[in-house]
Design a protein around this motif. Structure first.
Motif, PDB file in Angstrom:
ATOM      1  N   CYS A   1      -5.452  17.211 -12.466  1.00  0.00           N
ATOM      2  CA  CYS A   1      -5.243  18.260 -12.067  1.00  0.00           C
ATOM      3  C   CYS A   1      -3.995  18.979 -12.365  1.00  0.00           C
ATOM      4  O   CYS A   1      -3.909  19.975 -13.029  1.00  0.00           O
ATOM      5  CB  CYS A   1      -5.583  18.721 -11.259  1.00  0.00           C
TER       6      CYS A   1
ATOM      7  N   ALA B   1     -13.869  24.486 -12.283  1.00  0.00           N
ATOM      8  CA  ALA B   1     -13.355  25.858 -12.329  1.00  0.00           C
ATOM      9  C   ALA B   1     -12.041  25.690 -13.921  1.00  0.00           C
ATOM     10  O   ALA B   1     -11.825  26.783 -14.092  1.00  0.00           O
ATOM     11  CB  ALA B   1     -13.430  26.374 -11.604  1.00  0.00           C
ATOM     12  N   HIS B   2     -11.777  24.673 -13.670  1.00  0.00           N
ATOM     13  CA  HIS B   2     -10.013  24.751 -14.368  1.00  0.00           C
ATOM     14  C   HIS B   2     -10.526  23.665 -15.634  1.00  0.00           C
ATOM     15  O   HIS B   2      -9.258  23.257 -15.955  1.00  0.00           O
ATOM     16  CB  HIS B   2      -9.083  24.037 -13.161  1.00  0.00           C
TER      17      HIS B   2
ATOM     18  N   TYR C   1     -16.151  21.867  -7.472  1.00  0.00           N
ATOM     19  CA  TYR C   1     -16.304  23.292  -8.135  1.00  0.00           C
ATOM     20  C   TYR C   1     -15.099  23.312  -9.253  1.00  0.00           C
ATOM     21  O   TYR C   1     -15.027  23.994  -9.605  1.00  0.00           O
ATOM     22  CB  TYR C   1     -16.998  23.649  -7.145  1.00  0.00           C
ATOM     23  N   GLN C   2     -13.880  23.405  -7.880  1.00  0.00           N
ATOM     24  CA  GLN C   2     -12.428  23.669  -8.607  1.00  0.00           C
ATOM     25  C   GLN C   2     -12.302  23.203  -9.830  1.00  0.00           C
ATOM     26  O   GLN C   2     -11.145  23.316 -10.710  1.00  0.00           O
ATOM     27  CB  GLN C   2     -11.725  23.971  -7.408  1.00  0.00           C
TER      28      GLN C   2
END
Length: 211
Positions: free
Chosen positions: A139, A175-176, A171-172
């Protein structure tokens, strides 16, 4: 959270300064602390700010148990201290696994300790392992514009979490623009001569290329 410390280490030259072992004393308001945490490898300047903000006293030194509820703390040039607590938490950190067959070179292949000292932000990055540290670094680098592929043999991230939370995290991350290769086992990591790239081969036959 590892976010502010790790990003600080990656983006700032001062992230290269040495770190020192630390013993942290968590006061219980009055009298002796209710818990004591002993740790090492702390980015002292950054951590000191967070500890001060939350009224946590930091005591540098080496700690040794005198009994089940007492720590003796010694530091050169300072008098010996004895700290007592009902509960004592030992949090000295861990060391990354370094398989002998992986070509660690501090240029293209890094472990989770070394990656904070990269000279430049890579355009692509393959992260092996979908645990807490792997997800955090995936991340962090994705937020700085790196195209990240995370590889893990398990079919779900952070299996100790509730399934809905784990699914929301995946999911996040997607999405990134983080590519998740879950349920994939690593076969081999190699350096491609003359290209400056790293080739990660999976047992499924897939190949992930990165810097």
């Amino acid at each position: 959270s590892v976010w502010p410390v790790a990003v600080h280490r990656i983006l700032s030259p001062v992230g290269r300064r040495p770190v020192e072992p630390a013993l942290i004393d968590v006061p219980a308001g009055v009298g002796q602390p209710s818990s004591i945490a002993v740790g090492a490898g702390v980015d002292v300047e950054a951590e000191q700010t967070y500890l001060f903000k939350h009224a946590v006293t930091r005591i540098p030194g080496e700690g040794a148990f005198a009994d089940a509820h007492t720590l003796v703390v010694r530091h050169p040039g300072q008098p010996e201290r004895r700290l007592t607590a009902e509960k004592i938490l030992i949090a000295t950190g861990s060391s990354p696994v370094r398989p002998a067959t992986w070509p660690f070179d501090n240029k293209r292949v890094y472990d989770s300790d070394e990656i904070t000292h990269v000279d430049e932000i890579p355009r692509t990055l393959a992260v092996i392992g979908g645990g807490v540290i792997g997800c955090e670094y995936a991340c962090i680098f994705a937020s700085m514009g790196t195209k990240v592929t995370l590889i893990d043999r398990r079919t779900r991230l952070l299996r100790f979490l509730d399934g809905e939370i784990s699914d929301a995290l995946a999911y996040q991350m997607r999405a990134h623009d983080i590519t998740l290769r879950l349920g994939e086992e690593l076969e081999e990591i190699g350096l491609l001569n003359g290209t400056g790239r790293v080739e990660t081969k999976l047992k499924s036959g897939k190949v992930v290329l990165g810097e």
